[in-house]
Design an enzyme around this catalytic site. Sequence first.
Site, PDB file in Angstrom:
ATOM      1  CE  LYS A 118      21.849  69.509  35.022  1.00 12.23           C
ATOM      2  NZ  LYS A 118      22.845  68.922  35.876  1.00 12.23           N
ATOM      3  CE  LYS A 202      24.874  64.845  29.970  1.00 14.63           C
ATOM      4  NZ  LYS A 202      25.549  64.467  31.197  1.00 14.63           N
ATOM      5  CE  LYS A 205      25.071  61.482  38.217  1.00 12.31           C
ATOM      6  NZ  LYS A 205      25.110  62.926  37.999  1.00 12.31           N
TER       7      LYS A 205
HETATM    8  N1  AQP Z   1      26.187  60.491  28.876  1.00  8.99           N
HETATM    9  C1  AQP Z   1      27.436  60.613  29.278  1.00  8.99           C
HETATM   10  N2  AQP Z   1      28.444  60.153  28.508  1.00  8.99           N
HETATM   11  C2  AQP Z   1      29.734  60.272  28.921  1.00  8.99           C
HETATM   12  N3  AQP Z   1      30.099  60.836  30.087  1.00  8.99           N
HETATM   13  C3  AQP Z   1      29.123  61.300  30.885  1.00  8.99           C
HETATM   14  N4  AQP Z   1      29.128  61.908  32.077  1.00  8.99           N
HETATM   15  C4  AQP Z   1      27.872  62.185  32.458  1.00  8.99           C
HETATM   16  N5  AQP Z   1      27.009  61.772  31.517  1.00  8.99           N
HETATM   17  C5  AQP Z   1      27.755  61.219  30.525  1.00  8.99           C
HETATM   18  C6  AQP Z   1      30.340  62.204  32.811  1.00  8.99           C
HETATM   19  O1  AQP Z   1      30.208  61.673  34.129  1.00  8.99           O
HETATM   20  C7  AQP Z   1      30.870  62.545  35.050  1.00  8.99           C
HETATM   21  C8  AQP Z   1      29.947  62.920  36.157  1.00  8.99           C
HETATM   22  O2  AQP Z   1      29.000  63.841  35.726  1.00  8.99           O
HETATM   23  P1  AQP Z   1      28.140  64.665  36.767  1.00  8.99           P
HETATM   24  O3  AQP Z   1      27.251  63.778  37.481  1.00  8.99           O
HETATM   25  O4  AQP Z   1      29.001  65.469  37.648  1.00  8.99           O
HETATM   26  O5  AQP Z   1      27.372  65.643  35.883  1.00  8.99           O
HETATM   27  P2  AQP Z   1      26.573  65.411  34.580  1.00  8.99           P
HETATM   28  O6  AQP Z   1      27.524  65.413  33.458  1.00  8.99           O
HETATM   29  O7  AQP Z   1      25.566  66.487  34.588  1.00  8.99           O
HETATM   30  O8  AQP Z   1      25.954  63.966  34.759  1.00  8.99           O
HETATM   31  P3  AQP Z   1      24.510  63.473  34.395  1.00  8.99           P
HETATM   32  O9  AQP Z   1      24.501  62.007  34.478  1.00  8.99           O
HETATM   33  O10 AQP Z   1      24.050  64.106  33.135  1.00  8.99           O
HETATM   34  O11 AQP Z   1      23.666  63.996  35.604  1.00  8.99           O
HETATM   35  P4  AQP Z   1      22.542  65.077  35.701  1.00  8.99           P
HETATM   36  O12 AQP Z   1      21.346  64.498  35.045  1.00  8.99           O
HETATM   37  O13 AQP Z   1      22.360  65.281  37.145  1.00  8.99           O
HETATM   38  O14 AQP Z   1      23.018  66.325  35.022  1.00  8.99           O
HETATM   39  C9  AQP Z   1      31.370  63.752  34.244  1.00  8.99           C
HETATM   40  O15 AQP Z   1      32.717  63.538  33.914  1.00  8.99           O
HETATM   41  C10 AQP Z   1      30.488  63.703  33.044  1.00  8.99           C
HETATM   42  O16 AQP Z   1      31.071  64.363  31.943  1.00  8.99           O
END
Ligand code: AQP
Length: 339
Positions: A118, A202, A205
């Site tokens: 990031k 992956k 969001k």
């Molecule tokens: N693709 C995924 N598959 C399975 N689990 C996922 N999680 C996120 N993406 C996937 C799980 O959702 C929870 C919340 O995650 P978070 O929002 O705190 O952080 P993140 O993992 O960084 O989520 P994103 O969607 O990828 O958001 P951004 O783009 O903001 O970084 C966690 O338990 C995560 O593992």
Amino acid sequence: MTSQAKKRVLSGITATGSLHIGNYIGAISQWVDNQAEYENFLFVADLHALTIPEAIVGKNLRARVEEIFALYLACGIDPERSTLFVQSDVVEHAELGWLMTCVTPVSWLERMTQFKTKGKVADVDSGVGAGLLCYPSLQAADILLYDPDLVPVGEDQKQHVEITRDIAKRFNAMFGETFKVPDVVIRQSGGRIMGLDDPTAKMSKSTAERSPGHAIGLLDPLDKSRKAIMRAVTDSNSGVDFSNELAPGVTNLLTIFECFTATTREQSREQFDGAGYGTLKSAVADVVTDKLAEIQSRFHDIADDRDTLNKQLARGAERARAIASTKLAQAYRATGLRQ
Ligand code: AQP
């Protein structure tokens, strides 16, 4: 089993965008399935959203946070059985976060994969905030305030729970036994749902905000979701052939199907071996849109009832603070800041 005998679970989701089926499979559905067995503390991580300025500038962050809170409820989290709250409503997170920042070596923070990726995207040299680096110290506070036994997360968050364990041990070694060292729990299948447009990345969001067709949002219109699944990247073969190695996009679709239907790879092999990709995608689209329809219908009822939602936000924060304030006081005493 009395509630005291139950293992305690802590988990949350950052309010950096709209929730997608990866968040549902990797996190929320586990919380729903486990709520009879565990004592859950589940939160919306809004302070963490501030570490990614492009995720919040010009957005009504509180509205997004409340949307996520309402989605937790719509997905089946029972606010009587689970303590559901918003991070910034419980001031102890920020306070313990500072103590944790002071005990975490900078070198540990610089090694974090999420900071490296990031940080690169945000271009550290252009003046990105220090919060992006210190994020894991605040996350350690989020977790350790509640003395949880288990932290269920998707695979990408494993390193963050590991650093939390290290921070807890370091604090305990410096100031005396204060924090329980929790275990990480990753679901066996579905811990890493990949992007539909790029099955090597992956589902996330922030990427979803930039690339339509990357993710299926929990609040996306059903026809849009179906189209995105029908367009999902597979490979140049015409159908599913289990006798050869499956392409990442095909494996991803099978995983999504299995997670939404609680079936095994063996069962999906029986169902899809030899089937065309169109058949597989259509089956995935059916199960996903059925679940989204159910979640969305409940979501709209919940979001429309502002009074009840506000009461649930306040009640969740009050229940969380009862635990968090005791732990923070203990940490202050351990450091010598309080008698
Ligand atoms: N693709 C995924 N598959 C399975 N689990 C996922 N999680 C996120 N993406 C996937 C799980 O959702 C929870 C919340 O995650 P978070 O929002 O705190 O952080 P993140 O993992 O960084 O989520 P994103 O969607 O990828 O958001 P951004 O783009 O903001 O970084 C966690 O338990 C995560 O593992």
